[in-house]
Every structure is written in structure tokens, then in C-alpha cells.
Design a protein around this motif. Structure first.
Motif, PDB file in Angstrom:
ATOM      1  N   TYR A 106       1.001  -1.383  -0.038  1.00  0.00           N
ATOM      2  CA  TYR A 106      -0.082  -0.245   0.288  1.00  0.00           C
ATOM      3  C   TYR A 106       1.629   1.125  -0.346  1.00  0.00           C
ATOM      4  N   CYS A 107       0.178   2.474  -0.579  1.00  0.00           N
ATOM      5  CA  CYS A 107       0.991   3.343  -0.110  1.00  0.00           C
ATOM      6  C   CYS A 107      -0.442   4.934   0.230  1.00  0.00           C
ATOM      7  N   LEU A 108      -0.124   5.705   0.617  1.00  0.00           N
ATOM      8  CA  LEU A 108      -0.982   6.748   1.290  1.00  0.00           C
ATOM      9  C   LEU A 108      -1.921   7.850   0.170  1.00  0.00           C
ATOM     10  N   ASP A 109      -3.370   7.367   0.406  1.00  0.00           N
ATOM     11  CA  ASP A 109      -3.980   7.873  -0.950  1.00  0.00           C
ATOM     12  C   ASP A 109      -4.003   9.194  -0.872  1.00  0.00           C
ATOM     13  N   THR A 110      -3.570  10.592  -1.148  1.00  0.00           N
ATOM     14  CA  THR A 110      -3.932  12.089  -1.502  1.00  0.00           C
ATOM     15  C   THR A 110      -4.604  12.325  -2.554  1.00  0.00           C
ATOM     16  N   THR A 111      -5.639  11.534  -3.471  1.00  0.00           N
ATOM     17  CA  THR A 111      -6.510  11.437  -4.071  1.00  0.00           C
ATOM     18  C   THR A 111      -7.344  12.896  -3.330  1.00  0.00           C
ATOM     19  N   PRO A 112      -7.992  13.968  -3.685  1.00  0.00           N
ATOM     20  CA  PRO A 112      -8.512  14.865  -3.522  1.00  0.00           C
ATOM     21  C   PRO A 112      -9.642  14.404  -3.198  1.00  0.00           C
ATOM     22  N   GLY A 113     -10.228  14.931  -1.830  1.00  0.00           N
ATOM     23  CA  GLY A 113     -11.477  13.741  -1.717  1.00  0.00           C
ATOM     24  C   GLY A 113     -11.505  13.035  -0.551  1.00  0.00           C
ATOM     25  N   ARG A 114     -10.504  12.345  -0.391  1.00  0.00           N
ATOM     26  CA  ARG A 114     -10.087  11.354   0.665  1.00  0.00           C
ATOM     27  C   ARG A 114      -9.864  11.973   1.950  1.00  0.00           C
ATOM     28  N   VAL A 115     -10.349  11.078   3.112  1.00  0.00           N
ATOM     29  CA  VAL A 115     -10.939  11.743   4.434  1.00  0.00           C
ATOM     30  C   VAL A 115      -9.882  10.808   5.516  1.00  0.00           C
ATOM     31  N   PHE A 116      -9.397  12.004   6.324  1.00  0.00           N
ATOM     32  CA  PHE A 116      -8.241  11.024   7.168  1.00  0.00           C
ATOM     33  C   PHE A 116      -9.020  11.186   8.573  1.00  0.00           C
ATOM     34  N   TYR A 117      -9.279  10.647   9.145  1.00  0.00           N
ATOM     35  CA  TYR A 117      -9.895  11.006   9.949  1.00  0.00           C
ATOM     36  C   TYR A 117      -8.890  10.577  11.701  1.00  0.00           C
ATOM     37  N   PHE A 118      -9.791  11.376  12.939  1.00  0.00           N
ATOM     38  CA  PHE A 118      -8.500  11.200  13.997  1.00  0.00           C
ATOM     39  C   PHE A 118      -9.444  10.916  15.025  1.00  0.00           C
ATOM     40  N   TYR A 119      -9.207  10.360  16.033  1.00  0.00           N
ATOM     41  CA  TYR A 119     -10.089  10.096  16.972  1.00  0.00           C
ATOM     42  C   TYR A 119      -8.675  10.504  18.313  1.00  0.00           C
ATOM     43  N   HIS A 120      -9.956  11.087  19.351  1.00  0.00           N
ATOM     44  CA  HIS A 120      -9.353  11.187  20.390  1.00  0.00           C
ATOM     45  C   HIS A 120      -9.625  11.536  21.781  1.00  0.00           C
ATOM     46  N   ASP A 121      -9.824   9.943  22.075  1.00  0.00           N
ATOM     47  CA  ASP A 121     -10.596   9.594  23.504  1.00  0.00           C
ATOM     48  C   ASP A 121      -9.635   8.880  24.259  1.00  0.00           C
ATOM     49  N   PRO A 122      -8.886   9.789  25.031  1.00  0.00           N
ATOM     50  CA  PRO A 122      -7.888   9.201  25.896  1.00  0.00           C
ATOM     51  C   PRO A 122      -8.868   7.755  26.739  1.00  0.00           C
ATOM     52  N   GLU A 123     -10.105   7.686  27.263  1.00  0.00           N
ATOM     53  CA  GLU A 123     -10.423   6.254  27.750  1.00  0.00           C
ATOM     54  C   GLU A 123     -10.450   5.406  27.072  1.00  0.00           C
ATOM     55  N   ARG A 124     -10.556   5.056  25.428  1.00  0.00           N
ATOM     56  CA  ARG A 124     -10.317   4.526  24.848  1.00  0.00           C
ATOM     57  C   ARG A 124      -9.890   4.336  24.237  1.00  0.00           C
ATOM     58  N   TYR A 125      -8.694   5.501  23.225  1.00  0.00           N
ATOM     59  CA  TYR A 125      -7.555   5.500  22.631  1.00  0.00           C
ATOM     60  C   TYR A 125      -7.410   6.875  21.992  1.00  0.00           C
ATOM     61  N   TRP A 126      -6.130   6.346  20.940  1.00  0.00           N
ATOM     62  CA  TRP A 126      -5.753   7.947  20.239  1.00  0.00           C
ATOM     63  C   TRP A 126      -5.509   7.409  19.136  1.00  0.00           C
ATOM     64  N   LYS A 127      -6.199   7.416  17.822  1.00  0.00           N
ATOM     65  CA  LYS A 127      -6.255   6.608  16.620  1.00  0.00           C
ATOM     66  C   LYS A 127      -6.094   8.080  15.224  1.00  0.00           C
ATOM     67  N   TYR A 128      -5.322   7.808  14.206  1.00  0.00           N
ATOM     68  CA  TYR A 128      -5.198   8.475  13.435  1.00  0.00           C
ATOM     69  C   TYR A 128      -5.527   7.308  12.011  1.00  0.00           C
ATOM     70  N   VAL A 129      -6.638   7.614  11.352  1.00  0.00           N
ATOM     71  CA  VAL A 129      -7.124   6.341  10.815  1.00  0.00           C
ATOM     72  C   VAL A 129      -7.041   6.959   8.955  1.00  0.00           C
ATOM     73  N   ARG A 130      -5.879   6.691   8.138  1.00  0.00           N
ATOM     74  CA  ARG A 130      -5.465   7.695   6.902  1.00  0.00           C
ATOM     75  C   ARG A 130      -5.308   6.806   6.543  1.00  0.00           C
ATOM     76  N   PRO A 131      -6.223   7.273   4.848  1.00  0.00           N
ATOM     77  CA  PRO A 131      -7.061   6.288   3.483  1.00  0.00           C
ATOM     78  C   PRO A 131      -5.104   5.731   2.224  1.00  0.00           C
ATOM     79  N   VAL A 132      -5.828   4.756   2.194  1.00  0.00           N
ATOM     80  CA  VAL A 132      -4.619   4.117   1.471  1.00  0.00           C
ATOM     81  C   VAL A 132      -5.462   3.694   0.566  1.00  0.00           C
ATOM     82  N   ARG A 133      -3.765   3.154  -1.050  1.00  0.00           N
ATOM     83  CA  ARG A 133      -4.558   2.825  -2.139  1.00  0.00           C
ATOM     84  C   ARG A 133      -3.524   1.800  -2.631  1.00  0.00           C
ATOM     85  N   LYS A 134      -3.630   0.814  -3.653  1.00  0.00           N
ATOM     86  CA  LYS A 134      -2.702  -0.201  -3.553  1.00  0.00           C
ATOM     87  C   LYS A 134      -1.289   0.082  -4.076  1.00  0.00           C
ATOM     88  N   ASN A 135      -0.619  -0.103  -4.164  1.00  0.00           N
ATOM     89  CA  ASN A 135       0.611   0.134  -4.865  1.00  0.00           C
ATOM     90  C   ASN A 135      -0.141  -0.442  -6.690  1.00  0.00           C
TER      91      ASN A 135
END
Length: 322
Positions: free
Chosen positions: A293-322
Motif C-alpha cells: 500500500y501507499c498513502l492515498d492523496t487523491t482529492p476528496g479522501r478523508v483522514f480521521y483523527f480520534y482522541h478519546d483518552p479512555e479508549r484510544y488515540w487513533k489516526y485512520v489514514r486513506p491508502v491505496r494499493k501500489n
């Protein structure tokens, strides 16, 4: 000041817990005064100083926020809801409800449009009052990294093309009428069916709200060289067809593949900066060459950021197959 921020945080958490359990007798300044060892006047004064609201107003609007979710999500009769939340009659409840939201409970149940709820106050917001130490004690040793496929959904949000970071985002949004943090969070809180909501009437009723970054050619260049627009909103089911607040955007997010960098629970007051550093390093050093895989920088794709100390800190970044 830090000590009082912690004390007010304790108070607002106690308020939510008491509302949820219908312990009306504990929702008074006199009870808090006895429990905390300060005078009613002093607690009331510090509460207003830190929160910007009178204690009794916060309590009333927070109670109504919980009651509104019962109106929205259950078939309980209005008198039962009224009595559960400390109102003396259906009429008193309906009067307060309409004063707060502009509609009666029956009107809202038949047409649950977004309204501004009083979300829980967060006096210990680490980004707004600059707390969060560097201790690594009791944090997870590693950041988990894994790939997921996320089904198609919708993202209801506001966005900013110039901000950089959470604090700057809300500073800039506060200059736009109707897009300040309190209004936006209150509107999002009133919307049912959020995909990331951890449970309707839980103590933190702002659940389901997340920061996100949208690949956007006109956005600000981020630290890893990608133009992104910062945004804040909620993920909703793909078939969501409710009303869209006029100051927000609703975008369709197709099914896609993502890489997740996730750290487990941590203490926000002492470990926030350390966990941020660990997860940033994990993202920076991850070797995509062996993953296919590689990061997908296609316009319109979304990268989510979760900051919930009681559960997790999480980054969810879009990817695509090489």
C-alpha cells in the motif's frame, strides 16, 4: 487555576452521572458544597468563571440535553420523561423544552431537526489550556498498526482551509457566525445515529464527534507535505437523509481502504504529549514498501483523527494499493 479546572471537571462529570441515574437530590449546590468542602457561593463563582455559565443554567440545559435524546430515541411518554428528569409536570417540561429548542417535545419527536444541545463542559481540554505531560508510565508499549476497509458512509462537518491544529481551527471558526465550538458541537450532539457514538446517554454525550482532514488542493500544506482542509464533524450511515444544518456540509465517503495507527488508553493530564509523540513517530517511520500500500492523496479522501483518552488515540489514514 489548574486545580479549579480539575475540580470543575469533577463537578460536570458528577452532574452527568447524576442526570443519567436520575439522582436529583445530588444535583444541587448545597450537596456539592458539602461534598467538596467549599461554600455554595465560591463553587458557583468558580464554575461561572471557568465555564462562562451560571451553575443553575448549565444544569438545566444539560438535563434537557439528556431528556431530548429520550424524546428522540425512545417511545416513552412525555410525562414519564419529565418526571425522570426532575420536572414537576408534562407542562413544565414542555415549556422548558420549547424555551430551549424552539419546538415542543411532540413537535421534535415527529421531526427531530438538529438543535443546539448543551454539550458537556471540558475544563481540562488539553489543547485549549495547554496541559498534558510527557510521562510514559502505564502507557501501551507500542502503537498498533493495521489495515481496514471502511464501508461507504457520509460525513457531516464544517471545514477550514487555513487552520493548523485543533486550537487554531476553533479560533478561526469562532470568527464565523454559527460556527463556534459550542454551537457546532451542540448541533452535532443532537443528531442521532452517529457511527462513532459510544452510547447515546453516556456521560460524554459529545461522543461520535471527530476531527478529520480532507485531501483538498486548496487546503494548507501539512507537515508531511499534503494539502489538507481541517474539518470537524460526525460520520453517518450511507442512507442518512436527515436535515443538514445550514452552516455544515454533508459529503459522501465511498468504501475505501485505510491504515490505522492506534494507541490504547492513557492519562490525558500526564501523558497526552508523550502519546502524541509516539503515534507521530509511528506514522513517520512506517515502511509502506513491504505492505503493498501507499498513502492515498487523491482529492476528496478523508483522514480521521480520534482522541478519546479512555479508549484510544487513533489516526485512520486513506491508502491505496501500489
Amino acid at each position: 487555576m489548574g486545580e479549579w479546572h480539575r475540580l470543575i471537571q469533577t463537578i460536570v462529570e458528577e452532574i452527568d452521572e447524576c442526570i443519567k441515574k436520575h439522582h436529583d437530590e445530588m444535583l444541587t449546590l448545597s450537596f456539592l458544597s458539602r461534598k467538596l468542602g467549599y461554600s455554595e457561593f465560591y463553587i458557583s463563582s468558580k464554575f461561572r468563571e471557568i465555564s462562562g455559565m451560571r451553575f443553575r443554567d448549565y444544569l438545566r440545559y444539560r438535563t434537557l440535553a439528556f431528556a431530548l435524546k429520550e424524546v428522540r430515541d425512545t417511545s416513552k411518554n412525555f410525562l414519564e420523561i419529565a418526571l425522570d428528569y426532575g420536572f414537576t409536570s408534562h407542562e413544565a417540561f414542555s415549556r422548558s423544552f420549547k424555551e430551549a429548542y424552539g419546538v415542543t417535545p411532540s413537535e421534535y419527536r415527529s421531526n427531530p431537526v438538529p438543535v443546539v444541545l448543551r454539550t458537556i463542559i471540558k475544563p481540562l481540554d488539553c489543547y485549549l489550556i495547554s496541559i498534558g505531560g510527557t510521562s510514559m508510565e502505564n502507557t501501551a508499549n507500542d502503537v498498533k498498526v493495521y489495515f481496514v476497509t471502511i464501508p461507504a458512509h457520509k460525513f457531516l462537518h464544517i471545514r477550514n482551509y487555513e487552520s493548523i491544529g485543533y486550537w487554531d481551527f476553533w479560533q478561526k471558526q469562532s470568527q464565523i457566525p454559527g460556527q463556534d465550538c459550542e454551537t457546532i458541537c451542540g448541533l452535532l450532539d443532537s443528531i442521532g445515529g452517529k457511527l462513532d457514538d459510544s452510547g447515546g446517554l453516556e456521560a460524554n454525550s459529545g461522543s461520535g464527534q471527530i476531527m478529520a482532514y480532507i485531501n483538498e488542493p486548496t487546503g494548507r500544506i501539512c507537515s508531511w507535505g499534503i494539502p489538507l482542509a481541517e474539518s470537524y464533524g460526525v460520520r453517518l450511515p450511507a442512507d442518512y437523509c436527515g436535515e443538514i444544518p445550514k452552516q455544515m456540509q454533508l459529503m459522501e465517503v465511498p468504501e475505501g481502504e485505510y491504515i490505522v495507527f492506534e494507541h490504547g488508553p492513557f492519562d490525558i493530564q500526564t501523558q497526552n504529549q508523550s502519546v502524541e509523540q509516539k503515534i507521530e513517530e509511528a506514522m513517520k517511520n512506517f515502511d509502506f514498501s513491504a505492505s503493498g500500500y501507499c498513502l492515498d492523496t487523491t482529492p476528496g479522501r478523508v483522514f480521521y483523527f480520534y482522541h478519546d483518552p479512555e479508549r484510544y488515540w487513533k489516526y485512520v489514514r486513506p491508502v491505496r494499493k501500489n
